[in-house]
Write a protein that holds these residues in place. Sequence first.
Motif, PDB file in Angstrom:
ATOM      1  N   TYR A  22       0.833  -1.205   0.000  1.00  0.00           N
ATOM      2  CA  TYR A  22       0.000   0.000   0.000  1.00  0.00           C
ATOM      3  C   TYR A  22       0.868   1.256   0.000  1.00  0.00           C
ATOM      4  O   TYR A  22       0.682   2.164  -0.811  1.00  0.00           O
ATOM      5  N   MET A  26       0.257   3.034  -3.496  1.00  0.00           N
ATOM      6  CA  MET A  26      -0.941   3.857  -3.417  1.00  0.00           C
ATOM      7  C   MET A  26      -0.794   5.197  -4.132  1.00  0.00           C
ATOM      8  O   MET A  26      -1.683   5.586  -4.894  1.00  0.00           O
ATOM      9  N   VAL A  29      -1.186   4.609  -7.922  1.00  0.00           N
ATOM     10  CA  VAL A  29      -2.556   4.216  -8.258  1.00  0.00           C
ATOM     11  C   VAL A  29      -3.488   5.424  -8.117  1.00  0.00           C
ATOM     12  O   VAL A  29      -4.322   5.683  -8.996  1.00  0.00           O
ATOM     13  N   LEU A  30      -3.337   6.178  -7.044  1.00  0.00           N
ATOM     14  CA  LEU A  30      -4.170   7.369  -6.836  1.00  0.00           C
ATOM     15  C   LEU A  30      -3.982   8.374  -7.966  1.00  0.00           C
ATOM     16  O   LEU A  30      -4.960   8.888  -8.510  1.00  0.00           O
ATOM     17  N   LEU A  33      -5.710   7.040 -11.110  1.00  0.00           N
ATOM     18  CA  LEU A  33      -7.170   7.068 -11.029  1.00  0.00           C
ATOM     19  C   LEU A  33      -7.712   8.493 -11.003  1.00  0.00           C
ATOM     20  O   LEU A  33      -8.784   8.754 -11.552  1.00  0.00           O
ATOM     21  N   ARG A  34      -6.991   9.427 -10.398  1.00  0.00           N
ATOM     22  CA  ARG A  34      -7.428  10.823 -10.450  1.00  0.00           C
ATOM     23  C   ARG A  34      -7.435  11.323 -11.897  1.00  0.00           C
ATOM     24  O   ARG A  34      -8.339  12.064 -12.290  1.00  0.00           O
ATOM     25  N   GLU A  43     -10.123   9.304  -5.886  1.00  0.00           N
ATOM     26  CA  GLU A  43      -9.846   8.957  -4.490  1.00  0.00           C
ATOM     27  C   GLU A  43     -10.758   7.817  -4.028  1.00  0.00           C
ATOM     28  O   GLU A  43     -10.302   6.876  -3.370  1.00  0.00           O
ATOM     29  N   THR A  46      -9.565   4.640  -5.663  1.00  0.00           N
ATOM     30  CA  THR A  46      -8.334   4.152  -5.042  1.00  0.00           C
ATOM     31  C   THR A  46      -8.666   3.364  -3.774  1.00  0.00           C
ATOM     32  O   THR A  46      -8.111   2.288  -3.532  1.00  0.00           O
ATOM     33  N   HIS A  47      -9.586   3.904  -3.002  1.00  0.00           N
ATOM     34  CA  HIS A  47     -10.036   3.185  -1.806  1.00  0.00           C
ATOM     35  C   HIS A  47     -10.606   1.821  -2.199  1.00  0.00           C
ATOM     36  O   HIS A  47     -10.251   0.794  -1.602  1.00  0.00           O
ATOM     37  N   TYR A  72      -2.997  -3.077 -10.961  1.00  0.00           N
ATOM     38  CA  TYR A  72      -3.634  -2.413 -12.101  1.00  0.00           C
ATOM     39  C   TYR A  72      -4.705  -3.278 -12.751  1.00  0.00           C
ATOM     40  O   TYR A  72      -5.602  -2.755 -13.413  1.00  0.00           O
ATOM     41  N   VAL A  75      -7.445  -2.180 -10.734  1.00  0.00           N
ATOM     42  CA  VAL A  75      -7.757  -0.816 -11.183  1.00  0.00           C
ATOM     43  C   VAL A  75      -8.621  -0.867 -12.439  1.00  0.00           C
ATOM     44  O   VAL A  75      -9.624  -0.152 -12.545  1.00  0.00           O
TER      45      VAL A  75
END
Length: 189
Positions: A22, A26, A29-30, A33-34, A43, A46-47, A72, A75
């Motif tokens: 994590y 993280m 990944v955040l 995804l943003r 956000e 991501t959670h 991913y 994701v």
Amino acid sequence: MPPVDATSSPLPPRRQYFDEVYRAHMPTVLRYLRRRLGDAAGEDATHDVFVRAYDRFESFDPDRAPIIAWLYGIVANVIAEHHRQEQRRLKAIERAHHADGARTSPAHETTGLSPALVSVLRHLPLGDREALLLTVWGELSYEETAAALSIPIGTVRSRVSRARAALARSLGPQAPPQSSTIEKGSAHA
């Protein structure tokens, strides 16, 4: 899962290793995804990704793919669930640009995406867009993208090539040359 010294932490080995994963992945990944879903949705997504990863952590096989490719893959599934939202968002950005007739729009300032790029991305087939964005914004190699999407590497190469060709056709001189890579971490492809 790599061995973890149980005496070095009060956490169980699975939890300790997941905490390391994590912390290491993280932010990447955040950020990805943003860019794909916007700040708030990114956000939330991501959670969702890390909750699912924790729940499925026993299924991770390091011999099959690196941990980042496995993440991913999760994701990609979360994004597929948010796909309709993403389509509406890109369409709204495109409409905002056309409505004001300006070269840039408030949406451009918010997302960092040029209206022309938004339009091209919105019209790419989902598979081509996903492969392109995982390699560009996600900064995955073709091998990692193939593992994340559970498709052959040749399919990744074909999809990225088609996406780049579509960008070149649609954006003309603004598009990067076919032989170059789109700048990693850049919103402008």
